[in-house]
Design a protein around this motif. Structure first.
Motif, mmCIF file in Angstrom:
data_model
loop_
_atom_site.group_PDB
_atom_site.id
_atom_site.type_symbol
_atom_site.label_atom_id
_atom_site.label_comp_id
_atom_site.label_asym_id
_atom_site.label_seq_id
_atom_site.Cartn_x
_atom_site.Cartn_y
_atom_site.Cartn_z
ATOM 1 N N VAL A 80 0.832 -1.204 0.000
ATOM 2 C CA VAL A 80 0.000 0.000 0.000
ATOM 3 C C VAL A 80 0.868 1.256 0.000
ATOM 4 N N LEU A 81 1.894 1.291 0.856
ATOM 5 C CA LEU A 81 2.761 2.467 0.906
ATOM 6 C C LEU A 81 3.466 2.678 -0.422
ATOM 7 N N VAL A 86 3.871 5.825 -5.499
ATOM 8 C CA VAL A 86 3.829 5.892 -6.964
ATOM 9 C C VAL A 86 2.659 6.754 -7.432
ATOM 10 N N GLU A 87 1.508 6.611 -6.784
ATOM 11 C CA GLU A 87 0.344 7.433 -7.139
ATOM 12 C C GLU A 87 0.657 8.918 -7.011
ATOM 13 N N THR A 88 1.470 9.271 -6.000
ATOM 14 C CA THR A 88 1.767 10.672 -5.727
ATOM 15 C C THR A 88 2.918 11.203 -6.570
ATOM 16 N N TRP A 89 3.989 10.412 -6.705
ATOM 17 C CA TRP A 89 5.204 10.900 -7.344
ATOM 18 C C TRP A 89 5.298 10.554 -8.825
ATOM 19 N N GLU A 93 0.045 8.099 -16.061
ATOM 20 C CA GLU A 93 -0.103 6.700 -16.447
ATOM 21 C C GLU A 93 0.349 5.770 -15.337
ATOM 22 N N LEU A 94 1.494 6.084 -14.713
ATOM 23 C CA LEU A 94 2.016 5.238 -13.642
ATOM 24 C C LEU A 94 1.130 5.316 -12.405
ATOM 25 N N SER A 95 0.603 6.496 -12.133
ATOM 26 C CA SER A 95 -0.287 6.672 -10.994
ATOM 27 C C SER A 95 -1.542 5.820 -11.147
ATOM 28 N N GLU A 96 -2.123 5.821 -12.341
ATOM 29 C CA GLU A 96 -3.319 5.012 -12.585
ATOM 30 C C GLU A 96 -3.005 3.525 -12.491
ATOM 31 N N ALA A 97 -1.820 3.130 -12.961
ATOM 32 C CA ALA A 97 -1.417 1.722 -12.877
ATOM 33 C C ALA A 97 -1.280 1.282 -11.425
ATOM 34 N N ALA A 98 -0.744 2.163 -10.568
ATOM 35 C CA ALA A 98 -0.609 1.834 -9.145
ATOM 36 C C ALA A 98 -1.980 1.633 -8.510
ATOM 37 N N ASP A 100 -4.722 0.705 -10.058
ATOM 38 C CA ASP A 100 -5.281 -0.537 -10.595
ATOM 39 C C ASP A 100 -4.666 -1.753 -9.915
ATOM 40 N N ALA A 101 -3.368 -1.693 -9.645
ATOM 41 C CA ALA A 101 -2.690 -2.823 -9.002
ATOM 42 C C ALA A 101 -3.263 -3.070 -7.606
ATOM 43 N N ILE A 102 -3.465 -2.002 -6.851
ATOM 44 C CA ILE A 102 -4.041 -2.139 -5.518
ATOM 45 C C ILE A 102 -5.448 -2.716 -5.597
ATOM 46 N N ALA A 103 -6.225 -2.276 -6.571
ATOM 47 C CA ALA A 103 -7.591 -2.800 -6.724
ATOM 48 C C ALA A 103 -7.573 -4.294 -7.022
#
Length: 238
Positions: A80-81, A86-89, A93-98, A100-103
């Motif tokens: 999660v951390l 990744v969502e923040t920094w 595209e990478l933020s959305e992928a992060a 999706d991965a958590i979901a």
């Protein structure tokens, strides 16, 4: 290696080849053949459809899949951390992928852990400071991933400008700046570049090969990489 990890690796190795001998499994996992025989027996008892026998080889019947992943609480916290950072920094595209991965992880873990995952109090605040980048960071990631040369105009720490064509090797975030490690064709050597000092950035679509002496591995294994800190924002720049 934990026994649970070894059992998982045995299944993965059986998936990759039609038939696998106990000797090959033992060498790959660095254990004795006797240990492999015992592990195979226990996997079969637990319901894994493995066929074969000692001295001949083993086969994993088609259609078998592993049960949902099981995580410990500390592993969930790490995931999660990492995803929130990744969502923040990261770029969009990478933020959305992060996210999706958590979901996807939430969809397969048990209900009691799903709630713990949602309530984990490890945050990556969005009001952090990052030096602005003039181009799409996703394009730089694409170049690194696909071994594509990039071109840009660059200003060093003294404000001197130059035009560069480089082989991008890796990206690192040293708040508040992103740094590119690359093989620079102008200097014919490794260099690091701050992305916020780049202008007129373009991916050339020209592929480069992994040549000895010019790879990320070569960059990282040099003594000066660690003694002079070339991965730092000011390390080994022009």
């Amino acid at each position: 290696m934990r026994r649970a990890d070894r059992l998982f690796e045995i299944i993965q190795l059986l998936r990759r080849k039609p038939t696998v001998r106990a000797r090959d499994l033992a060498e790959a996992l660095e254990v004795s053949e006797r240990t492999i025989y015992r592990d195979i027996r226990d996997l079969i008892v637990s319901g894994v459809p493995i066929e074969g026998e000692a001295g001949i080889g083993y086969v994993l019947r088609a259609g078998f899949d592993l049960p949902p992943l099981m995580f410990k609480e500390t592993e969930i916290e790490a995931l999660v951390l990492g995803a929130r950072i990744v969502e923040t920094w990261g770029d969009k595209e990478l933020s959305e992928a992060a996210s999706d991965a958590i979901a996807k992880i939430e969809a397969v873990i048990p209900e009691q852990l799903r709630g713990y995952m949602a309530q984990t109090a490890l945050l990556a605040p969005s009001n952090y400071r990052m030096e602005p980048i003039e181009f799409d960071l996703g394009e730089m990631r694409r170049a690194v991933r696909n071994l594509l040369k990039v071109r840009f105009c660059y200003k060093d720490v003294l404000g001197h400008g130059s035009e560069r064509t480089v082989r991008p090797l890796s990206l690192a975030y040293f708040g508040p700046v992103w740094v590119l490690a690359a093989w620079c064709e102008l200097r014919d050597n490794f260099r690091t570049f701050r992305l916020d000092r780049m202008a007129d950035f373009a991916v050339t679509e020209e592929h480069f090969r992994q040549e000895r002496g010019k790879t990320l591995h070569d960059f990282l294994k040099r003594p000066e990489t660690w003694t002079r800190g070339p991965l730092s924002p000011e390390g080994q720049q022009d």
